[in-house]
Scaffold this motif. Structure first.
Motif, PDB file in Angstrom:
ATOM      1  N   GLU A 136      -4.266 -42.670 -23.553  1.00 50.23           N
ATOM      2  CA  GLU A 136      -5.152 -43.776 -23.907  1.00 50.23           C
ATOM      3  C   GLU A 136      -4.453 -45.071 -23.507  1.00 50.23           C
ATOM      4  O   GLU A 136      -3.265 -45.247 -23.795  1.00 50.23           O
ATOM      5  CB  GLU A 136      -5.399 -43.744 -25.412  1.00 50.23           C
ATOM      6  CG  GLU A 136      -6.632 -44.503 -25.820  1.00 50.23           C
ATOM      7  CD  GLU A 136      -6.917 -44.316 -27.305  1.00 50.23           C
ATOM      8  OE1 GLU A 136      -7.118 -45.337 -27.972  1.00 50.23           O
ATOM      9  OE2 GLU A 136      -6.906 -43.154 -27.774  1.00 50.23           O
TER      10      GLU A 136
ATOM     11  N   GLN B  97      -3.299 -52.765 -20.630  1.00 52.94           N
ATOM     12  CA  GLN B  97      -3.653 -51.869 -19.529  1.00 52.94           C
ATOM     13  C   GLN B  97      -5.174 -51.766 -19.404  1.00 52.94           C
ATOM     14  O   GLN B  97      -5.721 -51.764 -18.304  1.00 52.94           O
ATOM     15  CB  GLN B  97      -3.086 -50.469 -19.779  1.00 52.94           C
ATOM     16  CG  GLN B  97      -1.591 -50.346 -19.558  1.00 52.94           C
ATOM     17  CD  GLN B  97      -1.103 -48.947 -19.955  1.00 52.94           C
ATOM     18  OE1 GLN B  97      -1.459 -48.435 -21.024  1.00 52.94           O
ATOM     19  NE2 GLN B  97      -0.317 -48.327 -19.099  1.00 52.94           N
TER      20      GLN B  97
ATOM     21  N   GLY C 126       8.306 -50.411 -16.827  1.00 55.70           N
ATOM     22  CA  GLY C 126       7.943 -49.502 -17.905  1.00 55.70           C
ATOM     23  C   GLY C 126       6.702 -49.914 -18.666  1.00 55.70           C
ATOM     24  O   GLY C 126       6.376 -49.351 -19.711  1.00 55.70           O
TER      25      GLY C 126
ATOM     26  N   LYS D 184       2.275 -49.710 -15.280  1.00 55.03           N
ATOM     27  CA  LYS D 184       1.503 -50.118 -14.104  1.00 55.03           C
ATOM     28  C   LYS D 184       0.932 -48.896 -13.393  1.00 55.03           C
ATOM     29  O   LYS D 184      -0.209 -48.900 -12.947  1.00 55.03           O
ATOM     30  CB  LYS D 184       2.384 -50.913 -13.138  1.00 55.03           C
ATOM     31  CG  LYS D 184       2.790 -52.284 -13.664  1.00 55.03           C
ATOM     32  CD  LYS D 184       3.568 -53.088 -12.644  1.00 55.03           C
ATOM     33  CE  LYS D 184       4.965 -52.551 -12.350  1.00 55.03           C
ATOM     34  NZ  LYS D 184       5.873 -52.538 -13.497  1.00 55.03           N
ATOM     35  N   THR D 185       1.760 -47.852 -13.315  1.00 55.68           N
ATOM     36  CA  THR D 185       1.314 -46.661 -12.592  1.00 55.68           C
ATOM     37  C   THR D 185       0.044 -46.093 -13.219  1.00 55.68           C
ATOM     38  O   THR D 185      -0.856 -45.643 -12.512  1.00 55.68           O
ATOM     39  CB  THR D 185       2.439 -45.610 -12.575  1.00 55.68           C
ATOM     40  OG1 THR D 185       3.635 -46.246 -12.135  1.00 55.68           O
ATOM     41  CG2 THR D 185       2.105 -44.482 -11.631  1.00 55.68           C
TER      42      THR D 185
ATOM     43  N   ARG E 202       3.263 -37.433 -10.249  1.00 54.11           N
ATOM     44  CA  ARG E 202       2.354 -38.123 -11.173  1.00 54.11           C
ATOM     45  C   ARG E 202       0.974 -38.314 -10.548  1.00 54.11           C
ATOM     46  O   ARG E 202      -0.035 -38.225 -11.233  1.00 54.11           O
ATOM     47  CB  ARG E 202       2.931 -39.487 -11.562  1.00 54.11           C
ATOM     48  CG  ARG E 202       4.063 -39.374 -12.562  1.00 54.11           C
ATOM     49  CD  ARG E 202       4.626 -40.722 -12.932  1.00 54.11           C
ATOM     50  NE  ARG E 202       3.746 -41.469 -13.830  1.00 54.11           N
ATOM     51  CZ  ARG E 202       4.050 -42.688 -14.292  1.00 54.11           C
ATOM     52  NH1 ARG E 202       5.180 -43.257 -13.934  1.00 54.11           N
ATOM     53  NH2 ARG E 202       3.229 -43.316 -15.095  1.00 54.11           N
TER      54      ARG E 202
END
Ligand code: ADP
Ligand code: ZN
Ligand code: ZN
Length: 834
Positions: free
Chosen positions: A218, A223, A292, A295-296, A329
């Motif tokens: 979530e 984000q 950390g 962003k990914t 990922r």
């Protein structure tokens, strides 16, 4: 009127050439397709830029017909082709060389077809061009059948024995060893002793990892906000009335004529006003999130949203960040919908990736700089991770900047572009200020428990050497390492100098040993030690290992090892005597990663110490070292930039920056920016999960803004100040630069060419009107490299237009007014200033 094609051929000339399309090929020759064409009595592989019915501008009898068509379906889709033309114009680069960046290898099938038509007679480049496809690899393996004793001799017996001992082998490998392997295998197969099998060659290593689908977490509020804004931009793109996605083979968009420098290119390249047709609202973003911060995860959502809207996505990362962990990922979310493009691919794998994108089977590509040219179908999104990274600038051949060009390609394709970083480049921040990029911020780390590390500065002017005796391993650093080891946690020590000692100096006369081909100091590399410290369990002294005492003199004459030039390939033995005065006392000065590793290992005999830099690390080795680090099999990891990027190492609680000043003193207007980014990125390695991290930065210059702001985690503060400084000294982004690089074996030739170019720049209209400032000619900071003397002329302007005007004037001079022995390169928006 004849049907004419403008064709770009792979020669270092900017213009395209005109050919006639033979009647048999009319309707088949389309822009983006490769063709064979005669050029000065050679047949070359060219790319069609445009086809039209018109009367020729030159003597029609001089126009030759195209010899053959290679691609039935254009290799370069319209969107990519027009982008490449703009790129060539922007960088003043020959169109043929630019196209080469994006062209796939030729398929064997295509070569066979041409051979059948007799087109390859007396040829050419194509025979030597890379060919892929249709290749299978033969494997041999021993069966369970047992031969009658004494019935096998010679190579047949040897091959069988090898297969039984080592298992299945590629036939080609057996042939390397046994000249008659093929006939031996045939004999063995006839007797049922060996099985032969043809298979596709193994796939790319990134695909051998097991793929496990993950459950998207979530999003936290920041984000979610970022993802929503990107999603809105994607929605606006596919809304009716917006720019239509470019479908391969559809009507070509309006492209500028054959690579004529075009004004819109430079405006667009830096994210200028979006197309009229596009609805309001930003379509280019800067995602500014601390290390950390997740962003990914935002990228993953953006790609999902893009795919859901029927469009493809392109992800660009620095080469160093393209690791199996990162790819995993993306695969965990998108599975086989992902093409991974990287420098380690075989030609066949690269082509397979290319073909799956080109054919629309795969719609997401991830890769380093060169992925910019991937034929992603219906491009809807380009992501550039770590957008500040210097590796996005190509420094040879066509000197393009993949981040700038990502903005251009996205804009032209009607796609959304997202640049992401924890330490955004000054250029991107300036674009935010000018309203060309919309900023999205992730101010906190994604795991609520994970706080940013505490950063302490160690002023090397006040603290002396710790117990190791080396002044660069200060007492505070030594103590911090001890505490980390005692807590069974891990440490990273960062030092951006490879080798053992960065310089070799004569103890009598002070002469510095330099490379004979380059004006740089040679670095002493000790290389592999013959007595590697055994991997003994912590505490147990390594039996018999003559570990040097903590204060062992490191400048005593070393055994073995090599002097290496870090700029050319030179490697040679340490000389016996000083080349200048003949003295035998040569001192190894300074600290490189090799020496740091040795000193740390000697000072902390119970610790497991490893090193990660270009010398120990081939692609696989560095992964292996990082894997050992992750598994907790290394206590202290010493390394260069390679330790700073993108590795999630949760047990690292101490990061030591051994010498923060090393990067700050370079004669480059970006030195402070780069030093700052490096410090923040290294610091970001500490304490990623639930453990608080600590960072020690050693410096003689604690008030330097790059260091002070990094210590305070104040990225916006640094950016603010740096933008102001650049404005004051007139460097980008306040101004625009183009660097004319000149080099020659003969110093006088280089100097002469540089002087001529500078004079020409000063006297061209933009120079005379002082719209362009001409700095130089001057010797480059590294005055000689690989045996060539280097000079430069720097052009600086407030506006892009006059700069382009001056460059255009110089290209005219370069064609026929410059000594052929001088090489002249135009570097638009230069990054490397040395
Ligand atoms: P960045 O790319 O900004 O450095 P990452 O995307 O690698 O950050 O995220 C850091 C860590 O936080 C990763 O382990 C990631 O799985 C985790 N993470 C990211 N977003 C969330 C979230 N919304 N909830 C929980 N964990 C998250
Ligand atoms: Zn000397
Ligand atoms: Zn050299």
């Amino acid at each position: 009127m004849p049907l004419l094609a403008d064709v770009a051929v792979p020669v270092p000339l900017s213009q395209a050439f005109t050919y006639e399309v033979p009647a048999a090929l009319a309707g088949e020759v389309r822009p983006g397709a490769r063709v064979l064409c005669e050029f000065h009595r050679r047949k070359l592989l060219g790319v069609v830029l445009a086809v039209s019915e018109r009367s020729a501008a030159i003597d029609p009898s001089k126009i030759k017909p195209l010899a053959a068509l290679i691609d039935a379906r254009p290799a370069l889709p319209a969107e990519l082709l027009s982008f490449l033309q703009e790129l060539a114009a922007y960088y003043f680069a020959p169109i043929g060389e630019v196209l080469r960046l994006a062209l796939p290898a030729i398929e064997r099938e295509q070569v066979r077809a041409l051979k059948a038509q007799g087109e390859l007679d007396g040829m050419l480049d194509l025979g030597r061009a890379k060919q892929v496809g249709g290749r299978k690899v033969a494997y041999a393996s021993a069966t369970d059948v047992v031969e009658e004793p004494g019935t096998l001799r010679g190579q047949a017996a040897a091959v069988l024995a090898l297969l039984r001992a080592n298992g299945e082998q590629p036939v080609a490998r057996l042939e390397e060893r046994y000249g008659n392997a093929r006939s031996a295998l045939k004999k063995l197969a006839e007797r049922g002793l060996v099985a032969l099998d043809e298979r596709e060659p193994p796939r790319d290593p990134f695909f051998r990892l097991p793929e496990e689908r993950d459950v998207p977490p979530e999003l936290n509020p920041a984000q979610a906000e970022a993802a929503a804004r990107i999603d809105a931009a994607l929605a606006a793109l596919s809304a009716p009335g917006s720019a239509a996605p470019s479908v391969p083979g559809s009507a070509a968009p309006s492209v500028p004529g054959s690579a004529a420098p075009s004004a819109p290119a430079d405006a667009e390249a830096r994210g200028a006003a979006p197309r009229e047709a596009r609805p309001a609202g930003p379509s280019a973003f800067l995602l500014f999130g601390v290390t950390g911060s997740g962003k990914t995860e935002v990228y993953l959502r953006a790609i999902k949203s893009c795919l859901d809207r029927g469009r493809g996505a392109l992800v660009m990362v620095p080469e160093i960040a393209l690791t199996p962990q990162l790819v995993a990922r993306f695969r965990a979310r998108f599975g086989d919908e992902l093409a991974v493009l990287h420098s380690g691919l075989s030609d066949a794998d690269r082509h397979a990736m290319w073909a799956s994108l080109h054919g629309g089977k795969v719609r997401v590509a991830i890769g380093a700089r060169s992925a910019l040219f991937a034929p992603v179908p219906d491009l809807g999104l380009i992501l550039v991770d770590e957008e500040h990274d210097g590796s996005f600038k190509q420094e040879e051949g066509v000197r393009y900047h993949a981040r700038d060009m990502a903005l251009l390609r996205a804009h032209r394709a009607g796609a959304v572009c997202v640049l992401g970083s924890a330490t955004p480049s000054i250029e991107s921040v300036a674009l935010v200020r000018r309203g060309k990029l919309a900023e999205l911020r992730l101010p906190d780390r994604a795991h609520r428990e994970a706080s940013l590390p505490e950063v302490a500065l160690v002023d090397l002017r006040r603290f002396g050497a710790g117990p190791s005796g080396d002044p660069l391993i200060s007492l505070p650093l030594h103590r911090a390492l001890e505490r980390t080891l005692a807590a069974k946690e891990q440490a990273i020590l960062f030092l951006n100098r490879r080798g053992f000692a960065p310089s070799v100096v004569c103890g009598s006369c002070g002469n510095l040993t330099t490379c004979s081909a380059c004006s740089v100091a040679l670095t002493y590399h000790r290389g592999r030690r013959r007595d590697p410290r055994p991997q003994a369990p912590a505490g147990a002294p390594a039996p018999g290992a003559p570990a040097p005492g903590p204060a062992a003199p490191l400048d005593e004459r070393p055994q073995g090892g090599l002097l290496r030039c870090h700029y050319c390939d030179y490697a040679g033995p340490l000389p016996e005597r000083c080349a200048s005065c003949g003295s035998r006392t040569l001192l190894l000065e300074g600290l490189g990663t090799e020496r740091l590793e040795a000193t740390i290992a000697a000072s902390f005999p119970e610790a497991r110490v490893a090193r990660l830099d270009r010398d120990v690390a081939g692609k696989d080795r560095s992964q292996a070292i990082l894997a050992r680090m992750r598994e907790g099999k290394i206590d202290i990891l010493v390394g260069t930039q390679m330790v700073t990027k993108g590795h999630d190492l949760p047990n690292v609680t101490l990061v030591g920056v051994v010498n923060a000043d090393a990067a700050l003193g370079l004669p480059d207007f970006r030195a402070a920016e780069r030093g700052f980014q490096l410090l923040v990125q290294v610091a970001g390695r500490a304490g990623r999960r639930d453990r608080p991290g600590r960072v020690l930065i050693q410096t003689r210059n604690p008030e330097h803004p790059a260091i002070a702001f990094a210590a305070a985690h104040d990225v916006p503060g640094f950016l603010e100040r740096e933008i102001r400084d650049r404005e004051e000294v007139g460097y980008p982004p306040a101004t625009r630069l183009a660097l004319i690089r000149i080099d020659a074996v003969d110093e006088g030739v280089g100097r002469g060419a540089a002087a001529k170019l500078a004079a020409h720049a000063r006297t061209c209209p933009d120079g005379l009107a002082r719209r362009v400032e001409v700095l130089g000619p001057s010797a480059a900071p590294i005055a000689r490299l690989r045996g060539r003397y280097r000079f430069r002329v720097l052009l600086r302007a407030r506006e892009r237009g006059p700069l382009r005007g001056t460059l255009a004037a110089l290209t005219g001079l370069m064609r026929d007014g410059i000594d052929r022995n001088a090489r002249v390169i135009i570097d638009v928006d230069p990054v490397a200033m040395l």
